[in-house]
Scaffold this motif. Structure first.
Motif, PDB file in Angstrom:
ATOM      1  N   GLY A   1       0.814  -1.210   0.000  1.00 41.87           N
ATOM      2  CA  GLY A   1       0.000   0.000   0.000  1.00 41.87           C
ATOM      3  C   GLY A   1       0.849   1.261   0.000  1.00 41.87           C
ATOM      4  O   GLY A   1       0.553   2.230  -0.706  1.00 41.87           O
ATOM      5  N   VAL A   2       1.916   1.261   0.792  1.00 40.49           N
ATOM      6  CA  VAL A   2       2.801   2.436   0.828  1.00 40.49           C
ATOM      7  C   VAL A   2       3.439   2.665  -0.543  1.00 40.49           C
ATOM      8  O   VAL A   2       3.535   3.807  -1.016  1.00 40.49           O
ATOM      9  CB  VAL A   2       3.878   2.261   1.917  1.00 40.49           C
ATOM     10  CG1 VAL A   2       4.926   3.379   1.833  1.00 40.49           C
ATOM     11  CG2 VAL A   2       3.233   2.258   3.300  1.00 40.49           C
TER      12      VAL A   2
ATOM     13  N   GLU B   1       2.226   1.826  -3.457  1.00 39.30           N
ATOM     14  CA  GLU B   1       1.216   2.307  -4.411  1.00 39.30           C
ATOM     15  C   GLU B   1       0.885   3.787  -4.178  1.00 39.30           C
ATOM     16  O   GLU B   1       0.719   4.557  -5.132  1.00 39.30           O
ATOM     17  CB  GLU B   1      -0.033   1.440  -4.314  1.00 39.30           C
ATOM     18  CG  GLU B   1       0.200   0.043  -4.869  1.00 39.30           C
ATOM     19  CD  GLU B   1      -0.817  -0.984  -4.389  1.00 39.30           C
ATOM     20  OE1 GLU B   1      -0.716  -2.144  -4.811  1.00 39.30           O
ATOM     21  OE2 GLU B   1      -1.694  -0.618  -3.582  1.00 39.30           O
ATOM     22  N   VAL B   2       0.813   4.171  -2.910  1.00 32.02           N
ATOM     23  CA  VAL B   2       0.523   5.578  -2.614  1.00 32.02           C
ATOM     24  C   VAL B   2       1.661   6.474  -3.085  1.00 32.02           C
ATOM     25  O   VAL B   2       1.446   7.539  -3.675  1.00 32.02           O
ATOM     26  CB  VAL B   2       0.272   5.752  -1.105  1.00 32.02           C
ATOM     27  CG1 VAL B   2       0.273   7.227  -0.728  1.00 32.02           C
ATOM     28  CG2 VAL B   2      -1.044   5.108  -0.715  1.00 32.02           C
TER      29      VAL B   2
ATOM     30  N   ALA C   1       1.750   6.947  -6.691  1.00 36.85           N
ATOM     31  CA  ALA C   1       0.754   7.971  -7.045  1.00 36.85           C
ATOM     32  C   ALA C   1       1.293   9.368  -6.748  1.00 36.85           C
ATOM     33  O   ALA C   1       1.049  10.320  -7.508  1.00 36.85           O
ATOM     34  CB  ALA C   1      -0.548   7.723  -6.271  1.00 36.85           C
TER      35      ALA C   1
ATOM     36  N   GLY D   1      -6.405  14.885  -7.593  1.00 34.25           N
ATOM     37  CA  GLY D   1      -6.467  14.107  -8.817  1.00 34.25           C
ATOM     38  C   GLY D   1      -6.589  12.611  -8.659  1.00 34.25           C
ATOM     39  O   GLY D   1      -6.441  11.870  -9.626  1.00 34.25           O
ATOM     40  N   THR D   2      -6.867  12.142  -7.453  1.00 33.21           N
ATOM     41  CA  THR D   2      -7.116  10.725  -7.274  1.00 33.21           C
ATOM     42  C   THR D   2      -8.553  10.538  -6.823  1.00 33.21           C
ATOM     43  O   THR D   2      -9.203  11.486  -6.380  1.00 33.21           O
ATOM     44  CB  THR D   2      -6.178  10.115  -6.211  1.00 33.21           C
ATOM     45  OG1 THR D   2      -6.474  10.719  -4.954  1.00 33.21           O
ATOM     46  CG2 THR D   2      -4.728  10.370  -6.570  1.00 33.21           C
ATOM     47  N   ASP D   3      -9.041   9.306  -6.915  1.00 31.78           N
ATOM     48  CA  ASP D   3     -10.429   9.110  -6.508  1.00 31.78           C
ATOM     49  C   ASP D   3     -10.620   9.323  -5.017  1.00 31.78           C
ATOM     50  O   ASP D   3     -11.712   9.653  -4.560  1.00 31.78           O
ATOM     51  CB  ASP D   3     -10.958   7.740  -6.938  1.00 31.78           C
ATOM     52  CG  ASP D   3     -10.204   6.599  -6.315  1.00 31.78           C
ATOM     53  OD1 ASP D   3      -9.120   6.842  -5.759  1.00 31.78           O
ATOM     54  OD2 ASP D   3     -10.688   5.459  -6.400  1.00 31.78           O
ATOM     55  N   PHE D   4      -9.552   9.145  -4.236  1.00 34.95           N
ATOM     56  CA  PHE D   4      -9.694   9.373  -2.805  1.00 34.95           C
ATOM     57  C   PHE D   4      -9.408  10.821  -2.436  1.00 34.95           C
ATOM     58  O   PHE D   4      -9.632  11.241  -1.319  1.00 34.95           O
ATOM     59  CB  PHE D   4      -8.809   8.418  -1.997  1.00 34.95           C
ATOM     60  CG  PHE D   4      -7.386   8.307  -2.457  1.00 34.95           C
ATOM     61  CD1 PHE D   4      -7.035   7.315  -3.347  1.00 34.95           C
ATOM     62  CD2 PHE D   4      -6.421   9.173  -2.005  1.00 34.95           C
ATOM     63  CE1 PHE D   4      -5.724   7.193  -3.779  1.00 34.95           C
ATOM     64  CE2 PHE D   4      -5.113   9.061  -2.422  1.00 34.95           C
ATOM     65  CZ  PHE D   4      -4.764   8.070  -3.318  1.00 34.95           C
TER      66      PHE D   4
ATOM     67  N   GLU E   1      -3.410  14.102   1.107  1.00 37.15           N
ATOM     68  CA  GLU E   1      -4.643  13.463   0.668  1.00 37.15           C
ATOM     69  C   GLU E   1      -5.873  14.277   1.031  1.00 37.15           C
ATOM     70  O   GLU E   1      -6.984  13.781   0.967  1.00 37.15           O
ATOM     71  CB  GLU E   1      -4.734  12.049   1.223  1.00 37.15           C
ATOM     72  CG  GLU E   1      -3.684  11.164   0.588  1.00 37.15           C
ATOM     73  CD  GLU E   1      -4.062   9.719   0.647  1.00 37.15           C
ATOM     74  OE1 GLU E   1      -5.045   9.382   1.300  1.00 37.15           O
ATOM     75  OE2 GLU E   1      -3.353   8.933   0.013  1.00 37.15           O
TER      76      GLU E   1
ATOM     77  N   LEU F   1      -3.531  11.723   6.548  1.00 40.32           N
ATOM     78  CA  LEU F   1      -4.176  11.403   5.285  1.00 40.32           C
ATOM     79  C   LEU F   1      -5.672  11.407   5.446  1.00 40.32           C
ATOM     80  O   LEU F   1      -6.219  11.561   6.524  1.00 40.32           O
ATOM     81  CB  LEU F   1      -3.717  10.040   4.785  1.00 40.32           C
ATOM     82  CG  LEU F   1      -4.314   8.834   5.533  1.00 40.32           C
ATOM     83  CD1 LEU F   1      -4.264   7.637   4.648  1.00 40.32           C
ATOM     84  CD2 LEU F   1      -3.557   8.594   6.795  1.00 40.32           C
ATOM     85  N   GLU F   2      -6.315  11.187   4.333  1.00 48.63           N
ATOM     86  CA  GLU F   2      -7.760  11.025   4.346  1.00 48.63           C
ATOM     87  C   GLU F   2      -8.152   9.943   5.348  1.00 48.63           C
ATOM     88  O   GLU F   2      -7.445   8.961   5.503  1.00 48.63           O
ATOM     89  CB  GLU F   2      -8.229  10.617   2.950  1.00 48.63           C
ATOM     90  CG  GLU F   2      -9.717  10.662   2.768  1.00 48.63           C
ATOM     91  CD  GLU F   2     -10.105  10.174   1.387  1.00 48.63           C
ATOM     92  OE1 GLU F   2     -11.021  10.737   0.813  1.00 48.63           O
ATOM     93  OE2 GLU F   2      -9.470   9.226   0.910  1.00 48.63           O
ATOM     94  N   HIS F   3      -9.252  10.134   5.991  1.00 50.00           N
ATOM     95  CA  HIS F   3      -9.805   9.213   6.987  1.00 50.00           C
ATOM     96  C   HIS F   3      -9.138   9.353   8.345  1.00 50.00           C
ATOM     97  O   HIS F   3      -9.574   8.748   9.309  1.00 50.00           O
ATOM     98  CB  HIS F   3      -9.710   7.746   6.559  1.00 50.00           C
ATOM     99  CG  HIS F   3     -10.293   7.476   5.225  1.00 50.00           C
ATOM    100  ND1 HIS F   3     -11.629   7.605   4.966  1.00 50.00           N
ATOM    101  CD2 HIS F   3      -9.713   7.130   4.058  1.00 50.00           C
ATOM    102  CE1 HIS F   3     -11.855   7.323   3.695  1.00 50.00           C
ATOM    103  NE2 HIS F   3     -10.711   7.038   3.126  1.00 50.00           N
TER     104      HIS F   3
END
Lengths: 380, 160
Positions: free
Chosen positions: A188-189, A191-192, A195, A220-223, A271, A292-294
């Motif tokens: 996950g790290v 991939e982020v 991005a 510019g990302t979906d999240f 994010e 980050l988000e969340h």
């Protein structure tokens, strides 16, 4: 990925370069991004793969060559020091905030991957150090840990937080198996940060000043589709000339004048989720805040943050990072996914993770606190 | 609103066999979820519950027990769902990679070690607590026509 291993040499002839530009895409794989605040010494000996992200205030000193493989990330205030030997980061190597690799260190280059895969991540955690040691693929060094010269951390093992591994015999007692959750985390790290390499490259392509000083996140990302500006004392602020990097929806209580005490620090909300930073009484250099988000992050007024201190959000709502007023965070200390009350002091080079500390708590220097209990010492 | 996951540790830490979920959680496919987010077509999956499944071997000649703890997340059936998608979140951000699954449970190895029997519980607790800062999971339903529900709240891997 072997065909993607063509490495790019940064065209940096100067002996010292501060403020590099985005590395162009190569081998058809995608761009790498080097934050303009990165310091590179003898940049001609620094070789970057594709889709690499190098974060704010990292320092790369290449008396001997430094190689950074494809899809690796070198996060905020990381030190890669090749003064007495090369430093090699293989494909998908993660150097987390404040970590260091020195003098012959090799990360993610040798070893094996689960299921015989051709590539897999490796990880060096917050404010950890690999000093001439080897961290194989699919191996980890958790936060504030150290791997000494000549020591090899084999694939499938993780050095526990705070441990100092100085002999090969200590590997058996200071490591635990890497788990499926660890591998998902590392993937996950990667991939982020891939991005981020794309997103910040795009941001820079639209205007080089977009990736300097106080500025927007890539969006510019979906999240995180939107780009957000930081606010200082409630005022949306964009200041590319500012000496620290403040990115995205960071909400500082201080105004622009007071915020000038932040020098070479990195406050990132890339994010898009707002985090609140109360008034800052003191902040050393190379401090990193990242959320980050969340994840909610809220820091109280009158905070004092030592040099190279890190405050980091976690991945879930249960991982909110929050401090009361008058937090004192010592140099190189890490507050990670925790909640602390008013007047808490966390000593230098200590780790507080997944914990709730009542008001007035004092954590001595070089202490590892996990889930509210002392889990050990930082041994170096 | 999604109900908060509740602790349901069904197996105390002893030599328990893995609960037959391994086959049912086989990953069907992965895909990358970049680009504009579509408008969700319904609420997030509800009834998220977590539990731990533990495995251990008898003590070795050296007196150590090899042990593994799996973190299991399950959720309620979702009317009209053809399948589900999960994604992972780390302290660095949300992974764009989505995993497609047909069942309603996710099982992840969260901690492992080899320890003297008296030290197993302490080491297990420490490693699980350390895991909570690293990784979380979200789930959403995929409906007929490819419409997606809202994402669930993130649930920290290692939380009970």
């Amino acid at each position: 990925m072997a065909d993607r291993r063509a490495l790019f040499t940064l065209a940096v002839a100067a002996a010292v370069l501060a403020g590099s530009a985005t590395v162009p895409a190569g081998a058809g794989a995608g761009p790498s991004f080097v934050d303009p605040t990165v310091t590179m010494v003898r940049g001609a000996d620094i070789h970057l793969g594709s889709l690499v992200y190098v974060g704010p205030f990292a320092t790369l000193m290449a008396a001997a060559p430094i190689h950074i493989g494809d899809e690796s990330d070198v996060q905020d205030s990381v030190l890669l020091s090749a003064l007495r030997g090369p430093v090699t980061l293989g494909e998908q190597s993660i150097m987390a905030h404040g970590s260091a690799a020195k003098d012959g260190a090799e990360i993610g280059e040798a070893g094996t991957c689960p299921g015989g895969a051709g590539h897999c991540p490796s990880f060096v955690g917050f404010n950890s150090e690999v000093d001439g040691g080897i961290v194989e693929r699919d191996a980890m060094v958790l936060h504030l840990a150290r791997v000494g010269p000549g020591v090899r951390i084999p694939s499938g093992r993780k050095v526990l937080s705070g441990k100092n591994v100085v002999t090969q015999a200590q590997v058996a007692t200071k490591t635990a198996p890497v788990t499926e959750a660890d591998r998902l985390f590392m993937q996950g790290v990667i991939e982020v940060n891939v991005a981020f390499a794309r997103g910040y490259s795009q941001l820079a392509a639209e205007g080089p000043s977009n990736v300097r000083g106080i500025n927007v996140d890539p969006g510019g990302t979906d999240f995180n589709p939107a780009r957000d500006l930081p606010t200082l004392a409630g005022v949306p602020t964009r200041d590319p000339a500012f000496r620290s990097r403040i990115i995205g929806d960071v909400r500082l209580a201080d105004d622009a004048s007071s915020a000038r005490r932040l020098v070479l620090d990195s406050l990132r909300a890339d994010e898009g989720e707002a985090f609140q930073v109360g008034t800052v009484d003191a902040m050393g250099t190379n401090v990193t805040f990242h959320a980050l988000e969340h994840t909610q992050m809220a820091l109280g007024d009158h905070g004092r943050y030592g040099a190279r201190a890190i405050i980091h959000g976690g991945p879930a709502l249960s991982a909110t990072t929050r401090s009361g007023s008058s937090l004192t965070l010592g140099a190189s200390a890490v507050l990670f996914q925790s909640q602390v009350g008013d007047g808490v002091t966390i000593g230098a080079r200590s780790l507080v993770q997944a914990s709730q500390l009542p008001a007035g708590t004092v954590v001595p220097p070089r202490t590892v606190v996990v889930d509210g209990a002392v889990a050990g010492a930082v041994e170096w | 609103m999604v109900a908060r996951p509740t602790r349901r540790r069904t197996v105390p830490f002893l030599f328990a066999a893995a609960a037959g979920l391994a086959a049912s959680v086989a990953l069907a496919a992965t895909l990358t979820g970049r680009g504009p987010a579509p408008t969700p077509s319904g609420p997030a999956p509800a009834g998220l519950v977590t539990r731990f499944d533990d495995e251990a071997s008898p003590p070795s000649a050296a007196g150590e027990v090899s042990w593994r703890t799996f973190w299991v997340l399950c959720w309620d059936a979702y009317a009209g769902a053809d399948r589900f998608e999960t994604r992972t979140l780390t302290g660095e951000g949300a992974s764009p990679r989505l995993t497609v699954r047909r069942d309603r449970c996710l099982r992840i190895e969260a901690a492992a070690g080899a320890s003297p029997p008296a030290a197993v519980d302490r080491e297990r607790a420490l490693l699980l607590a350390s895991q909570q800062g690293q990784l979380a999971v979200q789930v959403r339903a995929v409906l007929a026509g490819g419409h997606r529900s809202e994402w669930s709240q993130p649930v920290a891997v290692g939380s009970g």
